[in-house]
Design a protein around this motif. Structure first.
Motif, PDB file in Angstrom:
ATOM      1  N   THR A 310     -71.248 -66.654 -35.793  1.00 59.51           N
ATOM      2  CA  THR A 310     -72.232 -65.708 -35.261  1.00 59.51           C
ATOM      3  C   THR A 310     -72.544 -64.645 -36.302  1.00 59.51           C
ATOM      4  O   THR A 310     -71.772 -64.417 -37.243  1.00 59.51           O
ATOM      5  CB  THR A 310     -71.704 -65.038 -33.993  1.00 59.51           C
ATOM      6  OG1 THR A 310     -70.511 -64.302 -34.303  1.00 59.51           O
ATOM      7  CG2 THR A 310     -71.396 -66.068 -32.918  1.00 59.51           C
ATOM      8  N   SER A 312     -72.500 -61.502 -35.894  1.00 60.03           N
ATOM      9  CA  SER A 312     -71.530 -60.400 -35.824  1.00 60.03           C
ATOM     10  C   SER A 312     -70.284 -60.712 -36.642  1.00 60.03           C
ATOM     11  O   SER A 312     -69.774 -59.842 -37.375  1.00 60.03           O
ATOM     12  CB  SER A 312     -71.157 -60.133 -34.368  1.00 60.03           C
ATOM     13  OG  SER A 312     -70.573 -61.279 -33.776  1.00 60.03           O
ATOM     14  N   ARG A 313     -69.783 -61.947 -36.576  1.00 55.19           N
ATOM     15  CA  ARG A 313     -68.606 -62.305 -37.357  1.00 55.19           C
ATOM     16  C   ARG A 313     -68.918 -62.341 -38.845  1.00 55.19           C
ATOM     17  O   ARG A 313     -68.086 -61.957 -39.675  1.00 55.19           O
ATOM     18  CB  ARG A 313     -68.078 -63.663 -36.896  1.00 55.19           C
ATOM     19  CG  ARG A 313     -67.507 -63.647 -35.484  1.00 55.19           C
ATOM     20  CD  ARG A 313     -67.082 -65.027 -35.060  1.00 55.19           C
ATOM     21  NE  ARG A 313     -66.589 -65.056 -33.690  1.00 55.19           N
ATOM     22  CZ  ARG A 313     -66.267 -66.166 -33.029  1.00 55.19           C
ATOM     23  NH1 ARG A 313     -66.401 -67.339 -33.626  1.00 55.19           N
ATOM     24  NH2 ARG A 313     -65.828 -66.095 -31.797  1.00 55.19           N
ATOM     25  N   LEU A 315     -71.091 -60.474 -40.312  1.00 58.25           N
ATOM     26  CA  LEU A 315     -71.180 -59.079 -40.746  1.00 58.25           C
ATOM     27  C   LEU A 315     -69.797 -58.465 -40.920  1.00 58.25           C
ATOM     28  O   LEU A 315     -69.601 -57.628 -41.819  1.00 58.25           O
ATOM     29  CB  LEU A 315     -71.997 -58.278 -39.734  1.00 58.25           C
ATOM     30  CG  LEU A 315     -73.503 -58.551 -39.727  1.00 58.25           C
ATOM     31  CD1 LEU A 315     -74.174 -57.802 -38.584  1.00 58.25           C
ATOM     32  CD2 LEU A 315     -74.132 -58.155 -41.064  1.00 58.25           C
ATOM     33  N   GLU A 316     -68.825 -58.863 -40.095  1.00 58.55           N
ATOM     34  CA  GLU A 316     -67.465 -58.389 -40.285  1.00 58.55           C
ATOM     35  C   GLU A 316     -66.929 -58.826 -41.649  1.00 58.55           C
ATOM     36  O   GLU A 316     -66.279 -58.050 -42.363  1.00 58.55           O
ATOM     37  CB  GLU A 316     -66.561 -58.928 -39.175  1.00 58.55           C
ATOM     38  CG  GLU A 316     -66.842 -58.329 -37.798  1.00 58.55           C
ATOM     39  CD  GLU A 316     -65.946 -58.949 -36.739  1.00 58.55           C
ATOM     40  OE1 GLU A 316     -65.041 -59.731 -37.117  1.00 58.55           O
ATOM     41  OE2 GLU A 316     -66.143 -58.665 -35.543  1.00 58.55           O
ATOM     42  N   THR A 319     -68.797 -56.863 -44.362  1.00 56.87           N
ATOM     43  CA  THR A 319     -68.327 -55.475 -44.382  1.00 56.87           C
ATOM     44  C   THR A 319     -66.978 -55.369 -45.085  1.00 56.87           C
ATOM     45  O   THR A 319     -66.742 -54.435 -45.871  1.00 56.87           O
ATOM     46  CB  THR A 319     -68.224 -54.937 -42.947  1.00 56.87           C
ATOM     47  OG1 THR A 319     -69.505 -55.029 -42.314  1.00 56.87           O
ATOM     48  CG2 THR A 319     -67.772 -53.481 -42.957  1.00 56.87           C
ATOM     49  N   ILE A 339     -79.146 -53.788 -37.483  1.00 54.29           N
ATOM     50  CA  ILE A 339     -78.873 -55.036 -36.764  1.00 54.29           C
ATOM     51  C   ILE A 339     -79.037 -54.796 -35.267  1.00 54.29           C
ATOM     52  O   ILE A 339     -78.170 -54.161 -34.642  1.00 54.29           O
ATOM     53  CB  ILE A 339     -77.452 -55.554 -37.058  1.00 54.29           C
ATOM     54  CG1 ILE A 339     -77.182 -55.603 -38.557  1.00 54.29           C
ATOM     55  CG2 ILE A 339     -77.241 -56.930 -36.418  1.00 54.29           C
ATOM     56  CD1 ILE A 339     -78.037 -56.586 -39.307  1.00 54.29           C
ATOM     57  N   SER A 341     -78.768 -55.373 -31.342  1.00 55.48           N
ATOM     58  CA  SER A 341     -77.659 -55.991 -30.596  1.00 55.48           C
ATOM     59  C   SER A 341     -78.001 -57.387 -30.102  1.00 55.48           C
ATOM     60  O   SER A 341     -77.106 -58.222 -29.931  1.00 55.48           O
ATOM     61  CB  SER A 341     -77.272 -55.094 -29.414  1.00 55.48           C
ATOM     62  OG  SER A 341     -78.383 -54.911 -28.545  1.00 55.48           O
ATOM     63  N   LEU A 344     -76.802 -60.201 -32.539  1.00 56.31           N
ATOM     64  CA  LEU A 344     -75.400 -60.321 -32.967  1.00 56.31           C
ATOM     65  C   LEU A 344     -74.805 -61.677 -32.622  1.00 56.31           C
ATOM     66  O   LEU A 344     -73.895 -62.144 -33.310  1.00 56.31           O
ATOM     67  CB  LEU A 344     -74.565 -59.203 -32.329  1.00 56.31           C
ATOM     68  CG  LEU A 344     -74.843 -57.791 -32.847  1.00 56.31           C
ATOM     69  CD1 LEU A 344     -74.034 -56.767 -32.059  1.00 56.31           C
ATOM     70  CD2 LEU A 344     -74.519 -57.695 -34.337  1.00 56.31           C
ATOM     71  N   ASP A 345     -75.280 -62.308 -31.556  1.00 57.42           N
ATOM     72  CA  ASP A 345     -74.745 -63.606 -31.159  1.00 57.42           C
ATOM     73  C   ASP A 345     -75.522 -64.777 -31.751  1.00 57.42           C
ATOM     74  O   ASP A 345     -75.268 -65.930 -31.410  1.00 57.42           O
ATOM     75  CB  ASP A 345     -74.740 -63.739 -29.638  1.00 57.42           C
ATOM     76  CG  ASP A 345     -73.742 -62.794 -28.986  1.00 57.42           C
ATOM     77  OD1 ASP A 345     -72.720 -62.500 -29.639  1.00 57.42           O
ATOM     78  OD2 ASP A 345     -73.994 -62.355 -27.849  1.00 57.42           O
TER      79      ASP A 345
END
Length: 465
Positions: A310, A312-313, A315-316, A319, A339, A341, A344-345
């Protein structure tokens, strides 16, 4: 898993033998011995040290073994199904023949008893039903092929004679086996209607055989053999299609993992190079980078077998990588995330953003003496997801943009996107000299999981350099 060995020098274009002498860097940039000597053992693309390329022996052993183990898997034909189909088909033909003959005699003014017509047709036609499965199975097991067609045709001819004899015997056992002109009725070939006793009429069987042998072979036996061959070759064709699909799936998995395996050490080498440089000036900063690098590697190993993740992952992960670079650049590196919301998925390839962000740091921020900024943004519509990575570095000059080649990270990213999405994606690079570089990616917008074709079941081996 071995990557494909390059067969051409990247400097002069000279041909390189697979088992010949060549030199490579850690990114598998490949050069001939003469060019490696002229470059003093340093790769002009990444600045890494050039080493002798190892000779890969038994390169074709795996391919040969796979070819031997990839025999066609012909699905077993269920015997009970053949019997059911045989009796169902011949019963239908017998009933259709009964109705046709009964109507024919009635229209001619010479009506025939329906039950007599039914018994006659069942005696002549339904007796094929118990013989058909044997012929079908033998034809499937011993098909006619190019190498044996003469011998098999002779065997099939002999089988046709046996088939006709068996049919005549079964027909003769029925009450409608033969017409008795004296009694003017249909009688069995093993029953003496005058003496009312069992007696085998061999001459009757001989007469039935010679009267029916041609019709039995050409009208029934040969069509059964042809149908069996058609079913066999159709199943073989379907099996080959299935096998080809499985091989394409395995190839896609291997190709994707090979590309990903190229990306995984890419940022590691660059980070270790930065740590090595910091060790001489700021030991504490180098120690912090080592600590955060270990966290980053742990995240990478946890997602080692994952091709789709995803946003969001991803981006983790990005980051965590940028935290390492911030130790190196300090206040010179600023990150701006835009980003929404609802994105994110979204499903994107794992390690999609990291090489692009790394390029922005390496070729944009590192060339600025003042504060640099990297912007990461996303948006979507009903069908497509848009990702954008922009830096305020010096950008690419026109001459450089026309003659320069994509680096390993960008080239591998393009190949992964092409493998995963085909033509349903875009990767555009826009540069304004002095104003930075912008990379925009268009992907199908999906929030559900991808097919299992891209989820590797086992941990792949490390690529050989």
């Amino acid at each position: 898993m071995h990557l494909e060995m390059k067969t051409q020098c990247e400097k002069c274009g000279a041909a390189l033998a697979v088992d010949g002498k060549a030199y490579i860097c850690s990114y598998e940039c490949t050069f001939c011995p003469a060019c490696a000597l002229n470059m003093q053992g340093t790769c002009p693309n990444c600045g890494g040290e050039l080493i002798r390329r190892p000779v890969r022996k038994n390169l074709n052993a795996g391919t040969q073994n796979n070819a031997q183990n990839s025999g066609l898997r012909i699905p077993a034909i269920k015997t009970w199904l053949i019997w059911v189909i045989s009796f169902a088909v011949w019963t239908f033909i017998a009933l259709a023949g009964t109705a046709s003959i009964y109507e024919l005699y009635r229209s001619m003014g010479n009506p025939m008893s329906f039950f007599n017509t039914l018994g006659l047709e069942f005696s002549q036609i339904l007796t094929y039903a118990p013989l058909t499965p044997f012929v079908f199975v033998l034809a499937v097991r011993y098909p006619v092929q190019r190498a044996n067609w003469v011998g098999r045709c002779l065997w099939y001819l002999a089988g046709g004679l046996v088939f006709s004899m068996a049919h005549v015997i079964l027909r003769g056992l029925t009450p409608y086996g033969v017409w008795d002109s004296q009694a003017r009725a249909w009688v069995s070939a093993i029953w003496d209607s005058h003496a009312h006793a069992f007696r085998v009429e061999w001459r009757t069987f001989e007469m039935l055989f010679f009267r029916n042998v041609v019709d039995d072979i050409t009208g029934t036996y040969v069509p059964i053999v042809l149908i069996a061959h058609a079913v066999l070759y159709y199943r073989r064709f379907r099996d080959r299609e299935l096998r080809a699909s499985e091989l394409q799936t395995q190839l896609a998995k291997s190709h994707l993992q090979a590309l990903k395996s190229q990306l995984q050490p890419h940022f590691l080498f660059n980070t270790l190079h930065s740590i090595s440089a910091l060790m001489l000036t700021d030991v504490r900063a180098a120690d912090r980078m080592m600590t955060r690098l270990s966290d980053l590697l742990r995240m990478s190993l946890e997602n080692d077998a994952l091709q789709i993740t995803t946003l969001s992952r991803e981006l983790e992960f990005v980051t965590a990588y940028l935290e390492i670079e911030k130790v190196r650049f300090g206040e010179r590196l600023s990150i701006v995330l835009d980003i929404p919301s609802d994105t994110l998925d979204a499903q994107i390839p794992h390690l999609l953003l990291q090489p692009l962000v790394e390029n922005a740091v390496r070729h944009g921020i590192s060339r600025r003496s003042s504060e640099g900024e990297i912007q990461i943004s996303s948006k979507h519509d009903e069908r497509e997801l848009y990702l954008r990575i922009k830096d305020n570095g010096p950008g690419i000059h026109t001459a450089e943009g026309r003659s320069g080649r994509d680096g390993l990270g960008l080239r591998t990213t393009r190949e992964r996107l092409r493998t995963l999405y085909g033509d349903d994606h875009d990767l555009d690079i826009r540069s304004t000299p002095g104003c930075g570089l912008e990379v925009e990616i268009r992907l199908p917008f999906r929030v559900e999981g991808r097919p299992l074709i891209y989820e590797l079941e086992s941990k792949p081996a490390e690529p050989a350099l």
